[in-house]
Design a protein around this motif. Structure first.
Motif, PDB file in Angstrom:
ATOM      1  N   PRO A  86      40.083  18.130  34.716  1.00 32.35           N
ATOM      2  CA  PRO A  86      39.102  18.638  33.758  1.00 32.35           C
ATOM      3  C   PRO A  86      39.384  20.075  33.339  1.00 32.35           C
ATOM      4  O   PRO A  86      39.801  20.900  34.152  1.00 32.35           O
ATOM      5  CB  PRO A  86      37.783  18.533  34.536  1.00 32.35           C
ATOM      6  CG  PRO A  86      38.014  17.436  35.530  1.00 32.35           C
ATOM      7  CD  PRO A  86      39.456  17.566  35.935  1.00 32.35           C
ATOM      8  N   LEU A 134      38.888  16.521  27.846  1.00 33.14           N
ATOM      9  CA  LEU A 134      39.053  16.630  29.286  1.00 33.14           C
ATOM     10  C   LEU A 134      38.021  17.549  29.928  1.00 33.14           C
ATOM     11  O   LEU A 134      38.098  17.826  31.123  1.00 33.14           O
ATOM     12  CB  LEU A 134      40.466  17.153  29.610  1.00 33.14           C
ATOM     13  CG  LEU A 134      41.595  16.199  29.240  1.00 33.14           C
ATOM     14  CD1 LEU A 134      42.953  16.873  29.463  1.00 33.14           C
ATOM     15  CD2 LEU A 134      41.508  14.902  30.029  1.00 33.14           C
ATOM     16  N   THR A 135      37.044  17.999  29.172  1.00 32.69           N
ATOM     17  CA  THR A 135      36.015  18.878  29.728  1.00 32.69           C
ATOM     18  C   THR A 135      35.081  18.118  30.655  1.00 32.69           C
ATOM     19  O   THR A 135      34.935  16.907  30.558  1.00 32.69           O
ATOM     20  CB  THR A 135      35.185  19.490  28.586  1.00 32.69           C
ATOM     21  OG1 THR A 135      34.700  18.436  27.728  1.00 32.69           O
ATOM     22  CG2 THR A 135      36.050  20.428  27.767  1.00 32.69           C
TER      23      THR A 135
END
Length: 323
Positions: free
Chosen positions: A47, A322-323
């Motif tokens: 992440p 991807l956070t």
């Protein structure tokens, strides 16, 4: 740019045979995108404020703060990719005419492979990273006039249990049991409990949003004319492509369904969006559009109908935050 986008809407609206489109994507009949401006094999699924995409059939990532800037491009070849919580799914070629679901760890190392029939089309990972799902187009049946149908399955990466087709699930349509040989499913999106999911079901020339229960192996129709659902981070809205006048031949409008009110908001994107959009955050959608020559670009647009579309990552497709 606007003239190209208008042309694009016309081209995509006329492409009724979704299977033919999928075949074009998968076997490369459309020109491939140019490589990213910078190449770095250190792509990670951990992440962070980055956007995962496919660039020239390889997993790539860019900073969300500067998505048009330098891009990291890996050696992992995928036709579709998605990731969450450090787990990725890659729909990858295993030979010129066969494909696999490849489950990736945070460093893009394959941890499991499944052979799948047909041509890769959709891929998703649940928010926890536990569940991965895929859709492929296969020949046979009567999904469209081109003779394509779909196969949609999912895998529990924790237990290893796999469902290879949703067509075995019990269906309730309008409150009644339903079964038909022409049933197809595509575009799974999971809720936060890793059991309940949404998907599209088609039968008898119609398409519905369905709510599924993986454990009970059931699906129930929710609303008609909802395709390729994508659940918002807070679980209250679904981004989807809505067939114009309920006719896919006229193209699709990227829209958002409020699950509490069942109200629909059309986004400011006017081009025909044949994609399963991704939520960049609670307010913004990302999706792929193709130019006249077949080159893909990732665009973004507000989910509430305001603003205007913005080019996010040129020469890329299959966006996954991807956070």
């Amino acid at each position: 740019m606007m003239s190209t986008r208008v042309k694009l809407a016309t081209v995509l609206a006329s492409a009724v045979a979704l299977g033919a489109l999928a075949a074009g994507y998968a076997v490369g009949s459309a020109p491939r995108a140019a490589p990213a401006p910078a190449v770095d094999r250190a792509v990670t699924l951990r992440p962070g404020p980055r956007l995962l995409t496919v660039t020239d059939r390889h997993v790539s990532s860019a900073a969300l703060a500067d998505p048009t800037g330098p891009r990291a491009v890996s050696q992992q070849e995928c036709l579709r990719v998605y990731a969450a919580a450090g787990t990725g799914i890659c729909l990858a070629p295993s030979s010129p005419w066969s494909y696999q679901v490849v489950v990736l760890d945070a460093e893009l190392r394959p941890v499991r492979r499944l052979d799948v029939p047909g041509l890769p089309n959709r891929a998703r990972v649940s928010a926890s990273g536990r569940m991965v799902s895929w859709t492929t187009f296969v020949g046979g049946d009567s999904y469209t006039s081109s003779g394509f149908s779909t196969r949609t399955g999912f895998l529990d990466t924790r237990t290893g249990a796999a469902v290879t087709t949703l067509e075995d699930f019990a269906i309730r349509l309008g409150g009644r049991p339903y079964r038909n040989a022409d049933v197809n499913f595509w575009g799974v999106t999971f809720t936060g409990d890793d059991n309940v999911f949404y998907a599209t079901m088609s039968s008898a020339g119609k398409r519905w949003l369905v709510r599924g229960d993986a454990g009970a192996r059931t699906v129930t129709t929710v609303r008609e004319n909802v395709e390729c659902p994508s659940l918002s981070p807070d679980g209250t809205r679904i981004a989807f492509k809505e067939a114009v006048d309920a006719d896919p031949a006229k193209g699709w409008r990227l829209s958002v369904l409020d699950l509490r009110t069942m109200g629909v908001t059309a986004t400011a994107e006017r081009a025909s969006v044949d994609d399963q959009a991704a939520w960049l955050d609670g307010a913004t959608l990302a999706y792929t559009l193709r130019q006249d020559d077949g080159r893909p670009d990732v665009w973004s647009v507000p989910a509430d109908g305001t603003g205007e579309p913005r080019l996010l990552v040129p020469g890329a497709e299959s966006p996954s935050p991807l956070t």
